[in-house]
Design a protein around this motif. Structure first.
Motif, PDB file in Angstrom:
ATOM      1  N   GLY A  37       0.818  -1.217   0.000  1.00 50.21           N
ATOM      2  CA  GLY A  37       0.000   0.000   0.000  1.00 50.21           C
ATOM      3  C   GLY A  37       0.844   1.257   0.000  1.00 50.21           C
ATOM      4  O   GLY A  37       0.354   2.339  -0.334  1.00 50.21           O
ATOM      5  N   LYS A  38       2.123   1.129   0.378  1.00 48.57           N
ATOM      6  CA  LYS A  38       3.007   2.297   0.401  1.00 48.57           C
ATOM      7  C   LYS A  38       4.331   1.991  -0.304  1.00 48.57           C
ATOM      8  O   LYS A  38       5.404   2.418   0.133  1.00 48.57           O
ATOM      9  N   ALA A  39       4.225   1.239  -1.373  1.00 48.90           N
ATOM     10  CA  ALA A  39       5.411   0.946  -2.193  1.00 48.90           C
ATOM     11  C   ALA A  39       5.929   2.228  -2.829  1.00 48.90           C
ATOM     12  O   ALA A  39       7.135   2.424  -2.997  1.00 48.90           O
ATOM     13  N   ALA A  41       6.153   5.251  -1.774  1.00 54.88           N
ATOM     14  CA  ALA A  41       6.995   6.121  -0.944  1.00 54.88           C
ATOM     15  C   ALA A  41       8.470   5.743  -1.087  1.00 54.88           C
ATOM     16  O   ALA A  41       9.334   6.617  -1.268  1.00 54.88           O
ATOM     17  N   GLY A 110      12.608   4.884   6.437  1.00 56.64           N
ATOM     18  CA  GLY A 110      11.278   5.305   6.863  1.00 56.64           C
ATOM     19  C   GLY A 110      10.166   5.456   5.858  1.00 56.64           C
ATOM     20  O   GLY A 110       9.021   5.148   6.194  1.00 56.64           O
ATOM     21  N   ALA A 138       9.491   9.870   8.180  1.00 56.53           N
ATOM     22  CA  ALA A 138       8.169   9.221   8.143  1.00 56.53           C
ATOM     23  C   ALA A 138       8.006   8.185   9.275  1.00 56.53           C
ATOM     24  O   ALA A 138       8.172   8.516  10.445  1.00 56.53           O
ATOM     25  N   ASN A 142       8.169   7.951  13.531  1.00 51.18           N
ATOM     26  CA  ASN A 142       7.096   7.470  14.410  1.00 51.18           C
ATOM     27  C   ASN A 142       7.613   6.361  15.320  1.00 51.18           C
ATOM     28  O   ASN A 142       7.251   6.275  16.494  1.00 51.18           O
ATOM     29  N   HIS A 163       7.675  16.278   9.580  1.00 45.97           N
ATOM     30  CA  HIS A 163       6.701  17.334   9.358  1.00 45.97           C
ATOM     31  C   HIS A 163       6.138  17.673  10.743  1.00 45.97           C
ATOM     32  O   HIS A 163       6.434  16.971  11.723  1.00 45.97           O
ATOM     33  N   GLY A 165       3.455  17.214  12.303  1.00 44.63           N
ATOM     34  CA  GLY A 165       2.766  16.121  12.997  1.00 44.63           C
ATOM     35  C   GLY A 165       3.767  15.138  13.593  1.00 44.63           C
ATOM     36  O   GLY A 165       3.656  14.727  14.753  1.00 44.63           O
ATOM     37  N   GLY A 229       3.659  12.303  -0.688  1.00 45.07           N
ATOM     38  CA  GLY A 229       4.863  11.793  -1.340  1.00 45.07           C
ATOM     39  C   GLY A 229       5.955  12.817  -1.569  1.00 45.07           C
ATOM     40  O   GLY A 229       7.094  12.451  -1.847  1.00 45.07           O
TER      41      GLY A 229
HETATM   42  N1  LIG Z   1       2.635   7.006  -2.254  1.00 40.71           N
HETATM   43  C1  LIG Z   1       2.960   6.568  -1.050  1.00 40.71           C
HETATM   44  O1  LIG Z   1       3.303   5.400  -0.857  1.00 40.71           O
HETATM   45  C2  LIG Z   1       2.903   7.517   0.084  1.00 40.71           C
HETATM   46  C3  LIG Z   1       3.252   7.048   1.347  1.00 40.71           C
HETATM   47  N2  LIG Z   1       3.345   7.864   2.414  1.00 40.71           N
HETATM   48  C4  LIG Z   1       3.804   7.244   3.654  1.00 40.71           C
HETATM   49  O2  LIG Z   1       2.685   7.164   4.520  1.00 40.71           O
HETATM   50  C5  LIG Z   1       3.151   7.084   5.849  1.00 40.71           C
HETATM   51  C6  LIG Z   1       2.379   8.067   6.705  1.00 40.71           C
HETATM   52  O3  LIG Z   1       2.815   9.405   6.440  1.00 40.71           O
HETATM   53  P1  LIG Z   1       1.868  10.685   6.633  1.00 40.71           P
HETATM   54  O4  LIG Z   1       2.771  11.870   6.716  1.00 40.71           O
HETATM   55  O5  LIG Z   1       0.779  10.715   5.618  1.00 40.71           O
HETATM   56  O6  LIG Z   1       1.134  10.389   8.002  1.00 40.71           O
HETATM   57  P2  LIG Z   1       1.037  11.205   9.310  1.00 40.71           P
HETATM   58  O7  LIG Z   1      -0.160  10.722  10.011  1.00 40.71           O
HETATM   59  O8  LIG Z   1       2.316  11.217  10.024  1.00 40.71           O
HETATM   60  O9  LIG Z   1       0.821  12.699   8.805  1.00 40.71           O
HETATM   61  C7  LIG Z   1      -0.371  13.208   8.384  1.00 40.71           C
HETATM   62  C8  LIG Z   1      -0.859  14.199   9.419  1.00 40.71           C
HETATM   63  O10 LIG Z   1       0.233  14.914  10.051  1.00 40.71           O
HETATM   64  C9  LIG Z   1      -0.092  16.243  10.211  1.00 40.71           C
HETATM   65  N3  LIG Z   1       0.734  17.113   9.373  1.00 40.71           N
HETATM   66  C10 LIG Z   1       1.440  16.780   8.297  1.00 40.71           C
HETATM   67  N4  LIG Z   1       2.064  17.848   7.775  1.00 40.71           N
HETATM   68  C11 LIG Z   1       1.713  18.876   8.541  1.00 40.71           C
HETATM   69  C12 LIG Z   1       2.028  20.251   8.494  1.00 40.71           C
HETATM   70  N5  LIG Z   1       2.839  20.757   7.572  1.00 40.71           N
HETATM   71  N6  LIG Z   1       1.499  21.044   9.433  1.00 40.71           N
HETATM   72  C13 LIG Z   1       0.699  20.514  10.382  1.00 40.71           C
HETATM   73  N7  LIG Z   1       0.376  19.229  10.467  1.00 40.71           N
HETATM   74  C14 LIG Z   1       0.880  18.420   9.558  1.00 40.71           C
HETATM   75  C15 LIG Z   1      -1.527  16.379   9.790  1.00 40.71           C
HETATM   76  O11 LIG Z   1      -2.342  16.163  10.883  1.00 40.71           O
HETATM   77  C16 LIG Z   1      -1.673  15.271   8.773  1.00 40.71           C
HETATM   78  O12 LIG Z   1      -2.989  14.836   8.577  1.00 40.71           O
HETATM   79  C17 LIG Z   1       4.664   7.352   5.799  1.00 40.71           C
HETATM   80  O13 LIG Z   1       5.357   6.133   5.844  1.00 40.71           O
HETATM   81  C18 LIG Z   1       4.848   7.984   4.456  1.00 40.71           C
HETATM   82  O14 LIG Z   1       6.155   7.784   3.953  1.00 40.71           O
HETATM   83  C19 LIG Z   1       3.079   9.304   2.329  1.00 40.71           C
HETATM   84  O15 LIG Z   1       4.339   9.894   2.132  1.00 40.71           O
HETATM   85  C20 LIG Z   1       2.148   9.625   1.183  1.00 40.71           C
HETATM   86  C21 LIG Z   1       2.525   8.938  -0.114  1.00 40.71           C
END
Ligand SMILES: NC(=O)C1=CN([C@@H]2O[C@H](COP(=O)(O)OP(=O)(O)OC[C@H]3O[C@@H](n4cnc5c(N)ncnc54)[C@H](O)[C@@H]3O)[C@@H](O)[C@H]2O)[C@@H](O)CC1
Ligand SMILES: Nc1ncnc2c1ncn2[C@@H]1O[C@H](COP(=O)(O)OP(=O)(O)O)[C@@H](O)[C@H]1O
Ligand SMILES: [Mg+2]
Length: 294
Positions: A37-39, A41, A110, A138, A142, A163, A165, A229
């Motif tokens: 599901g996250k290949a 990234a 990550g 990422a 966590n 980021h 969060g 991403g």
């Molecule tokens: N195509 C893919 O495979 C993708 C995979 N991803 C992966 O998904 C996993 C989760 O990452 P996420 O970052 O989505 O999850 P997180 O739950 O860590 O981050 C999303 C939440 O963090 C907060 N946040 C993020 N940026 C912010 C900002 N600039 N200011 C304030 N709050 C902020 C917000 O509440 C946001 O909804 C990671 O392993 C990541 O690498 C993501 O990078 C998206 C794309």
């Protein structure tokens, strides 16, 4: 300790390529990430590392997604660990990953990794036992947030790229709105591991880069980059610059600028609404040319 604002100081440069050089000259990068599901990234980070000049890029993922990741880019090498249905990297893979890390110049840990307890233990083990410089992003952030003293005593230089969060999960405190206060928060995180080898990249509009004594506020980038991403792409760029020999502070500062500029060029052509993370990869060549690299 007073934090020195060096935003207006010249950016580091990527040295020109020597005629007599070869792929080994430009470093070996290893991206450790991905899960079912996250290949994407892990692939985005790997492709960004290639487009940012790393000589050899290997993306290490759970076996179930290896073919998917490999299919994104033929120039990228891949390693798949576990059984054919293994869709997350697990603690038991630590010895093999440490072995594979030995001849690498930089690791990224990550992107898309996942959040299982076993994956978190793997992250902990790599953070504390791999000597190579590591970009920690990422789900690896966590994982480190799950242990209160987790970030202390890394066995090599670390570049943390939260980021806001992820920053809050790591530190327990929300990011301040005011840039200067936010920079102090990032610097405090930097100092928390009690080595002078940590750089923190606190992402957002005007991303903050700090090594605990200096801070730089990035001047490139736009809200079109607020799309899934784009952070994974940044991780790949930093990793490539470290692999090519830049110091952690220089690599982080230059990479953040390059990443934002790729976003600005992409937004000019495609508009902020339609910009997606993989577009950034296509604008990296123009950015490096603009910056004086051949
Ligand atoms: N195509 C893919 O495979 C993708 C995979 N991803 C992966 O998904 C996993 C989760 O990452 P996420 O970052 O989505 O999850 P997180 O739950 O860590 O981050 C999303 C939440 O963090 C907060 N946040 C993020 N940026 C912010 C900002 N600039 N200011 C304030 N709050 C902020 C917000 O509440 C946001 O909804 C990671 O392993 C990541 O690498 C993501 O990078 C998206 C794309
Ligand atoms: N409004 C904005 N202005 C400038 N840059 C932004 C903005 N929003 C996001 N970005 C950049 O996009 C990237 C997002 O990273 P991250 O949140 O880790 O995304 P992901 O995990 O989905 O890859 C960061 O480099 C951040 O600085
Ligand atoms: Mg991210």
């Amino acid at each position: 300790m007073a934090l020195k604002d060096v935003t207006s100081e010249p950016l580091p440069v990527l040295p020109a390529r020597e005629d007599e050089s070869h792929k080994g000259t430009y470093g070996r990068a290893l991206v450790v990430g991905g899960s079912r599901g996250k290949a994407g990234a892990a692939a985005l980070a790997g492709k960004a590392a290639l487009r940012s000049g790393a000589g050899l890029v290997t993306v290490l993922v759970p076996r179930a997604i290896q073919e998917t990741v490999a299919s994104f880019e033929p120039a990228m090498m891949t390693v798949g660990l576990g059984a054919s249905n293994c869709d997350e990297l697990l603690q038991e893979f630590a010895p093999e990953i440490k072995e594979l890390a030995k001849d690498k110049n930089c690791l990224a840990l990550g992107p898309g990794l996942g959040t299982s307890a076993s994956t978190f233990r793997l992250v902990h083990s790599l953070y504390h036992h791999v000597e190579q410089t590591m970009v920690v992003d990422a789900d690896a952030l966590n994982a480190m947030a799950a242990w209160s003293e987790g970030l202390k005593h890394p066995s090599g230089s670390r570049i943390l790229t939260p980021h806001p969060g992820e920053f809050e999960r790591l530190t327990g405190e929300p990011c301040a709105d005011e840039a200067r206060v936010r920079a102090e928060q990032a610097a405090a995180l930097c100092r928390r591991d009690m080595t002078d080898q940590t750089v923190v990249v606190l992402k957002g509009h005007h991303t903050i880069v700090t090594d605990g004594s200096r801070v730089s506020f990035n001047q490139t980038g736009n809200p079109g980059m607020a799309t899934g991403g784009t952070g994974d792409v940044l991780t790949g760029i930093i990793t490539a610059l470290v692999a090519q020999g830049l110091e952690t502070w220089e690599a982080a500062r230059l990479a953040v600028h390059v990443h934002g500029l790729a976003g600005d060029l992409a937004a000019e052509k495609l508009g902020q609404v339609s910009l997606i993370a993989s577009d950034l990869l296509n604008f990296l060549p123009e950015v490096f040319l603009k910056m004086g690299n051949r």
